[in-house]
Design an enzyme around this catalytic site. Sequence first.
Site, PDB file in Angstrom:
ATOM      1  N   HIS A  17     -17.975 -24.354 -26.979  1.00 21.60           N
ATOM      2  CA  HIS A  17     -17.757 -23.050 -26.341  1.00 21.60           C
ATOM      3  C   HIS A  17     -18.625 -22.992 -25.087  1.00 21.60           C
ATOM      4  CE1 HIS A  17     -17.864 -18.359 -26.982  1.00 21.60           C
ATOM      5  NE2 HIS A  17     -17.500 -18.693 -25.766  1.00 21.60           N
ATOM      6  N   ASP A  19     -21.685 -26.794 -30.754  1.00 25.99           N
ATOM      7  CA  ASP A  19     -22.528 -25.874 -29.972  1.00 25.99           C
ATOM      8  C   ASP A  19     -23.959 -25.828 -30.498  1.00 25.99           C
ATOM      9  OD1 ASP A  19     -20.210 -25.189 -28.679  1.00 25.99           O
ATOM     10  OD2 ASP A  19     -20.027 -23.201 -29.577  1.00 25.99           O
ATOM     11  N   HIS A  20     -24.088 -25.917 -31.823  1.00 26.39           N
ATOM     12  CA  HIS A  20     -25.420 -25.741 -32.419  1.00 26.39           C
ATOM     13  C   HIS A  20     -26.342 -26.915 -32.116  1.00 26.39           C
ATOM     14  CE1 HIS A  20     -23.822 -22.217 -34.261  1.00 26.39           C
ATOM     15  NE2 HIS A  20     -22.791 -22.934 -34.658  1.00 26.39           N
ATOM     16  N   ARG A  42     -25.676 -20.373 -22.867  1.00 32.50           N
ATOM     17  CA  ARG A  42     -26.838 -20.413 -23.768  1.00 32.50           C
ATOM     18  C   ARG A  42     -26.939 -21.720 -24.536  1.00 32.50           C
ATOM     19  NH1 ARG A  42     -25.180 -15.986 -28.327  1.00 32.50           N
ATOM     20  NH2 ARG A  42     -25.029 -14.659 -26.493  1.00 32.50           N
ATOM     21  N   HIS A  43     -25.815 -22.423 -24.702  1.00 35.93           N
ATOM     22  CA  HIS A  43     -25.934 -23.729 -25.386  1.00 35.93           C
ATOM     23  C   HIS A  43     -25.191 -24.822 -24.589  1.00 35.93           C
ATOM     24  CE1 HIS A  43     -22.288 -22.021 -27.087  1.00 35.93           C
ATOM     25  NE2 HIS A  43     -22.916 -21.294 -27.987  1.00 35.93           N
ATOM     26  N   ASN A  51     -17.472 -28.133 -34.403  1.00 33.28           N
ATOM     27  CA  ASN A  51     -18.052 -27.362 -33.307  1.00 33.28           C
ATOM     28  C   ASN A  51     -19.524 -27.783 -33.153  1.00 33.28           C
ATOM     29  OD1 ASN A  51     -19.508 -25.294 -31.959  1.00 33.28           O
ATOM     30  ND2 ASN A  51     -17.772 -23.935 -32.219  1.00 33.28           N
ATOM     31  N   THR A  60     -23.236 -14.836 -32.476  1.00 37.83           N
ATOM     32  CA  THR A  60     -22.103 -15.758 -32.507  1.00 37.83           C
ATOM     33  C   THR A  60     -20.851 -14.923 -32.247  1.00 37.83           C
ATOM     34  OG1 THR A  60     -20.910 -17.388 -33.848  1.00 37.83           O
ATOM     35  CG2 THR A  60     -21.881 -15.542 -35.039  1.00 37.83           C
ATOM     36  N   THR A  61     -19.683 -15.588 -32.129  1.00 39.70           N
ATOM     37  CA  THR A  61     -18.462 -14.862 -31.803  1.00 39.70           C
ATOM     38  C   THR A  61     -18.151 -13.854 -32.920  1.00 39.70           C
ATOM     39  OG1 THR A  61     -17.747 -16.922 -30.812  1.00 39.70           O
ATOM     40  CG2 THR A  61     -16.097 -15.183 -31.002  1.00 39.70           C
ATOM     41  N   ARG A  98     -19.999 -20.814 -22.792  1.00 41.16           N
ATOM     42  CA  ARG A  98     -20.197 -19.363 -22.635  1.00 41.16           C
ATOM     43  C   ARG A  98     -20.599 -19.030 -21.213  1.00 41.16           C
ATOM     44  NH1 ARG A  98     -21.139 -16.577 -27.867  1.00 41.16           N
ATOM     45  NH2 ARG A  98     -21.606 -14.825 -26.516  1.00 41.16           N
ATOM     46  N   GLY A 138     -18.697 -25.392 -37.507  1.00 38.65           N
ATOM     47  CA  GLY A 138     -19.871 -25.770 -36.730  1.00 38.65           C
ATOM     48  C   GLY A 138     -21.170 -25.609 -37.472  1.00 38.65           C
ATOM     49  N   HIS A 139     -21.552 -24.355 -37.707  1.00 38.33           N
ATOM     50  CA  HIS A 139     -22.910 -24.079 -38.167  1.00 38.33           C
ATOM     51  C   HIS A 139     -23.255 -24.790 -39.463  1.00 38.33           C
ATOM     52  CE1 HIS A 139     -26.265 -21.629 -39.769  1.00 38.33           C
ATOM     53  NE2 HIS A 139     -26.625 -21.672 -38.501  1.00 38.33           N
ATOM     54  N   HIS A 185     -14.593 -20.205 -38.625  1.00 39.43           N
ATOM     55  CA  HIS A 185     -15.776 -19.345 -38.553  1.00 39.43           C
ATOM     56  C   HIS A 185     -16.366 -19.128 -39.942  1.00 39.43           C
ATOM     57  CE1 HIS A 185     -18.749 -16.619 -36.985  1.00 39.43           C
ATOM     58  NE2 HIS A 185     -18.359 -16.991 -35.781  1.00 39.43           N
ATOM     59  N   GLY A 186     -17.620 -19.556 -40.069  1.00 39.19           N
ATOM     60  CA  GLY A 186     -18.358 -19.312 -41.305  1.00 39.19           C
ATOM     61  C   GLY A 186     -17.919 -20.172 -42.480  1.00 39.19           C
ATOM     62  N   GLU A 196     -13.550 -23.732 -26.178  1.00 37.98           N
ATOM     63  CA  GLU A 196     -13.462 -22.284 -26.407  1.00 37.98           C
ATOM     64  C   GLU A 196     -13.972 -21.583 -25.169  1.00 37.98           C
ATOM     65  OE1 GLU A 196     -15.877 -21.354 -29.754  1.00 37.98           O
ATOM     66  OE2 GLU A 196     -14.706 -22.548 -31.129  1.00 37.98           O
ATOM     67  N   GLU A 225      -5.931 -19.292 -34.121  1.00 41.51           N
ATOM     68  CA  GLU A 225      -7.022 -19.647 -35.031  1.00 41.51           C
ATOM     69  C   GLU A 225      -7.437 -18.343 -35.687  1.00 41.51           C
ATOM     70  OE1 GLU A 225     -10.165 -22.206 -33.609  1.00 41.51           O
ATOM     71  OE2 GLU A 225     -11.570 -21.405 -35.090  1.00 41.51           O
TER      72      GLU A 225
HETATM   73  N1  PXP Z   1     -13.919 -21.276 -34.245  1.00 40.50           N
HETATM   74  C1  PXP Z   1     -14.279 -20.458 -33.225  1.00 40.50           C
HETATM   75  C2  PXP Z   1     -13.203 -19.950 -32.314  1.00 40.50           C
HETATM   76  C3  PXP Z   1     -15.629 -20.113 -33.014  1.00 40.50           C
HETATM   77  O1  PXP Z   1     -15.973 -19.298 -31.987  1.00 40.50           O
HETATM   78  C4  PXP Z   1     -16.603 -20.651 -33.875  1.00 40.50           C
HETATM   79  C5  PXP Z   1     -18.060 -20.301 -33.690  1.00 40.50           C
HETATM   80  O2  PXP Z   1     -18.539 -20.718 -32.489  1.00 40.50           O
HETATM   81  C6  PXP Z   1     -16.189 -21.519 -34.898  1.00 40.50           C
HETATM   82  C7  PXP Z   1     -14.844 -21.784 -35.071  1.00 40.50           C
HETATM   83  C8  PXP Z   1     -17.159 -22.176 -35.824  1.00 40.50           C
HETATM   84  O3  PXP Z   1     -17.856 -21.231 -36.571  1.00 40.50           O
HETATM   85  P1  PXP Z   1     -19.087 -21.696 -37.462  1.00 40.50           P
HETATM   86  O4  PXP Z   1     -20.134 -22.191 -36.524  1.00 40.50           O
HETATM   87  O5  PXP Z   1     -19.480 -20.441 -38.181  1.00 40.50           O
HETATM   88  O6  PXP Z   1     -18.588 -22.774 -38.371  1.00 40.50           O
END
Ligand code: PXP
Length: 240
Positions: A43, A9-10, A49-50, A7, A100-101, A45, A212-213, A190-191, A70, A151
């Site tokens: 994503h 986005d960051h 924002r990104h 991901n 974040t989501t 949005r 992503g992050h 996520h995370g 997304e 997911e």
């Molecule tokens: N999957 C989905 C559906 C998300 O919305 C996100 C965060 O944007 C991620 C995965 C990735 O999460 P992270 O940035 O915490 O790794």
Amino acid sequence: MIELGVNIDHVATLREARKGVEPDIIAAAKICELAGAHQITVHLRQDRRHIQDRDVELLAQVLQVRLNLELAAVDEIIGIAHRIKPAVVCLVPENRKEITTEGGLDVVTQVKRLKDVVSGFQDKGIKVSMFIDPELDQVDASAETGADYVELHTGAYANAADVDILGEVDRIANAAARAIGAGLIFNAGHGLTIRNLPPIAAIPGLNEVNIGHSIVSRALFLGLDQAVEEILMILEEFSL
Ligand code: PXP
């Protein structure tokens, strides 16, 4: 092989801090692709924002791997996705004030509408994933919509205190088994980080993770290719 969606986005968040052109999101996506990522996830949005519309258009043109878009299931963004035709869309909840989501999509309360959204995408050859909390009723409702994937949201697991971690892994594993039994493909995200990924990668039937992050953060110190490769090494270890 358990597949990796990165991901990015960051990377766009950093660019939008100055509303300029650096860092270049297309370069980032191509480096992830060259390092072995199986998918690029962004994503779009509603508040932009990104990721911007142009990013999605360009990524759809230049990527050799899948583009996973997304989106919130709102008409404006659905229309954009229908036109650009990413390989996959992942339906996510969106709350304008969130960082974040936060939490998964509530599919249970909107099965009827989401069925139409899912078939609208599938008619265009786009696969559909539901980003949901690891709860059995959300899995069942996702299957009812005709989605291809779920997911499972790993945020609660990633944030859990030590004593609760095993319980969270169990919750995800149970939801995953229910999803696979219902004919859905099981993804997670996520995370996730190099430290907390192994117990998730060990859950039977895992198809893909989206990260992503942590990858973008570690890329500051290691380089983006290394940050992708270290995740791929963990996934390889847990792949059949
Ligand atoms: N999957 C989905 C559906 C998300 O919305 C996100 C965060 O944007 C991620 C995965 C990735 O999460 P992270 O940035 O915490 O790794």
